[in-house]
Design a protein around this motif. Sequence first.
Motif, PDB file in Angstrom:
ATOM      1  N   SER A   1     -30.114 -24.425 -61.354  1.00 57.50           N
ATOM      2  CA  SER A   1     -29.038 -24.819 -62.260  1.00 57.50           C
ATOM      3  C   SER A   1     -28.606 -23.619 -63.076  1.00 57.50           C
ATOM      4  N   VAL A   2     -27.327 -23.307 -62.946  1.00 61.45           N
ATOM      5  CA  VAL A   2     -26.744 -22.171 -63.646  1.00 61.45           C
ATOM      6  C   VAL A   2     -25.667 -22.737 -64.559  1.00 61.45           C
ATOM      7  N   ASP A   3     -25.565 -22.207 -65.770  1.00 62.95           N
ATOM      8  CA  ASP A   3     -24.537 -22.672 -66.695  1.00 62.95           C
ATOM      9  C   ASP A   3     -23.148 -22.356 -66.154  1.00 62.95           C
ATOM     10  N   GLN A   4     -22.245 -23.293 -66.247  1.00 61.88           N
ATOM     11  CA  GLN A   4     -20.818 -23.086 -65.958  1.00 61.88           C
ATOM     12  C   GLN A   4     -20.486 -22.816 -64.492  1.00 61.88           C
ATOM     13  N   PHE A   5     -21.474 -22.801 -63.604  1.00 63.03           N
ATOM     14  CA  PHE A   5     -21.121 -22.565 -62.199  1.00 63.03           C
ATOM     15  C   PHE A   5     -21.972 -23.410 -61.256  1.00 63.03           C
ATOM     16  N   PRO A   6     -21.310 -24.145 -60.332  1.00 59.54           N
ATOM     17  CA  PRO A   6     -22.047 -25.043 -59.419  1.00 59.54           C
ATOM     18  C   PRO A   6     -22.698 -24.297 -58.249  1.00 59.54           C
ATOM     19  N   LEU A   7     -23.668 -23.449 -58.574  1.00 56.29           N
ATOM     20  CA  LEU A   7     -24.304 -22.599 -57.569  1.00 56.29           C
ATOM     21  C   LEU A   7     -25.069 -23.401 -56.520  1.00 56.29           C
ATOM     22  N   ALA A   8     -25.722 -24.496 -56.953  1.00 59.18           N
ATOM     23  CA  ALA A   8     -26.541 -25.287 -56.023  1.00 59.18           C
ATOM     24  C   ALA A   8     -25.699 -25.843 -54.874  1.00 59.18           C
ATOM     25  N   THR A   9     -24.569 -26.486 -55.205  1.00 56.53           N
ATOM     26  CA  THR A   9     -23.702 -27.053 -54.164  1.00 56.53           C
ATOM     27  C   THR A   9     -23.176 -25.962 -53.242  1.00 56.53           C
ATOM     28  N   LEU A  10     -22.808 -24.816 -53.834  1.00 56.26           N
ATOM     29  CA  LEU A  10     -22.271 -23.717 -53.034  1.00 56.26           C
ATOM     30  C   LEU A  10     -23.307 -23.243 -52.015  1.00 56.26           C
ATOM     31  N   MET A  11     -24.554 -23.052 -52.463  1.00 57.15           N
ATOM     32  CA  MET A  11     -25.607 -22.581 -51.566  1.00 57.15           C
ATOM     33  C   MET A  11     -25.909 -23.591 -50.469  1.00 57.15           C
ATOM     34  N   VAL A  12     -26.003 -24.872 -50.880  1.00 57.13           N
ATOM     35  CA  VAL A  12     -26.267 -25.956 -49.937  1.00 57.13           C
ATOM     36  C   VAL A  12     -25.172 -26.004 -48.870  1.00 57.13           C
ATOM     37  N   ASN A  13     -23.924 -25.918 -49.300  1.00 47.12           N
ATOM     38  CA  ASN A  13     -22.798 -26.015 -48.367  1.00 47.12           C
ATOM     39  C   ASN A  13     -22.742 -24.836 -47.396  1.00 47.12           C
ATOM     40  N   LEU A  14     -22.969 -23.630 -47.900  1.00 52.00           N
ATOM     41  CA  LEU A  14     -22.904 -22.459 -47.021  1.00 52.00           C
ATOM     42  C   LEU A  14     -24.063 -22.459 -46.025  1.00 52.00           C
ATOM     43  N   LEU A  15     -25.261 -22.787 -46.517  1.00 50.48           N
ATOM     44  CA  LEU A  15     -26.427 -22.861 -45.628  1.00 50.48           C
ATOM     45  C   LEU A  15     -26.206 -23.926 -44.549  1.00 50.48           C
ATOM     46  N   GLY A  16     -25.656 -25.065 -44.965  1.00 50.65           N
ATOM     47  CA  GLY A  16     -25.394 -26.162 -44.034  1.00 50.65           C
ATOM     48  C   GLY A  16     -24.383 -25.786 -42.961  1.00 50.65           C
ATOM     49  N   CYS A  17     -23.367 -25.009 -43.326  1.00 45.73           N
ATOM     50  CA  CYS A  17     -22.362 -24.554 -42.351  1.00 45.73           C
ATOM     51  C   CYS A  17     -23.025 -23.700 -41.284  1.00 45.73           C
ATOM     52  N   PHE A  18     -23.884 -22.786 -41.713  1.00 46.98           N
ATOM     53  CA  PHE A  18     -24.607 -21.930 -40.762  1.00 46.98           C
ATOM     54  C   PHE A  18     -25.438 -22.799 -39.808  1.00 46.98           C
ATOM     55  N   LEU A  19     -26.205 -23.716 -40.370  1.00 44.65           N
ATOM     56  CA  LEU A  19     -27.103 -24.554 -39.564  1.00 44.65           C
ATOM     57  C   LEU A  19     -26.344 -25.439 -38.587  1.00 44.65           C
ATOM     58  N   LEU A  20     -25.261 -26.082 -39.034  1.00 41.04           N
ATOM     59  CA  LEU A  20     -24.530 -26.996 -38.150  1.00 41.04           C
ATOM     60  C   LEU A  20     -23.879 -26.237 -36.990  1.00 41.04           C
TER      61      LEU A  20
END
Lengths: 120, 126
Positions: free
Chosen positions: B25-44
């Motif tokens: 959890s980072v203040d003011q930036f949705p880093l978790a969703t961004l990382m999850v989404n990019l990692l998921g794109c690679f995997l899929l």
Amino acid sequence: MINNFLLVAVGAAFGVLARVLSTNWIKKEWRYTFPLATFIVNILGSLLLGLVTGLSLGTTFSLLIGTGFMGSFTTFSTFNVENMELLRMKNYKHFFVYTAASYIFGIIAAFIGLTFGNLL
Amino acid sequence: MYYCLLVLFGVVGASLRYALGLLISVDQFPLATLMVNLLGCFLLAFISSLLTQLPYLANTVASAIGTGLVGSFTTFSTFALESTTLIQDSNYLSAIVYILVSLLGGLFACVLGYKSSEGLLTWRKK
């Protein structure tokens, strides 16, 4: 803590089923190359997540319906893989429309849902 | 059989997403969703490319992992809502960075996943 994971899990179980059943149904009816099924699911999910968040129903509903159901109902990975396929097929028109429409309408849908939820 | 696997993997994918959201959890930036989404794109992309080469049973499982686990791990609705919130909070720079990195990074991660999968398949054939 365990309860929170359980709420997300139950929501996700229904969310993934709803996504697969609805996209399979749309794919059967829609016979064009444009990936309409994922598009509809993502825009609808964004609208509903905005609505649920705007309604402020508390942590239980937020985890069950928001993080669990809507989180699993919508998908970012399929959206991007479909886009890559459009690029590989050199279908630049559909690639551009799909990308632009998903980002623009997705964010607008979340905004409308959120605003509407706040009003209710 | 396929639907049972799908639900099972979907639950695992969403739980992993939730857990990562709690950890990152980072203040003011949705880093978790961004990382999850990019990692998921690679995997899929990686899994989708492998799918064409697999026998029937492995194909069913891999398809359930792709659609269920990775599909539920990544999320478009949270991305859209977080972008809206950043804009509403007048956090325009974060909003632009978030949207652009998701857009370009997502496609790049897919290409990377696809290429890795192709590389693995040619390496195995040698």
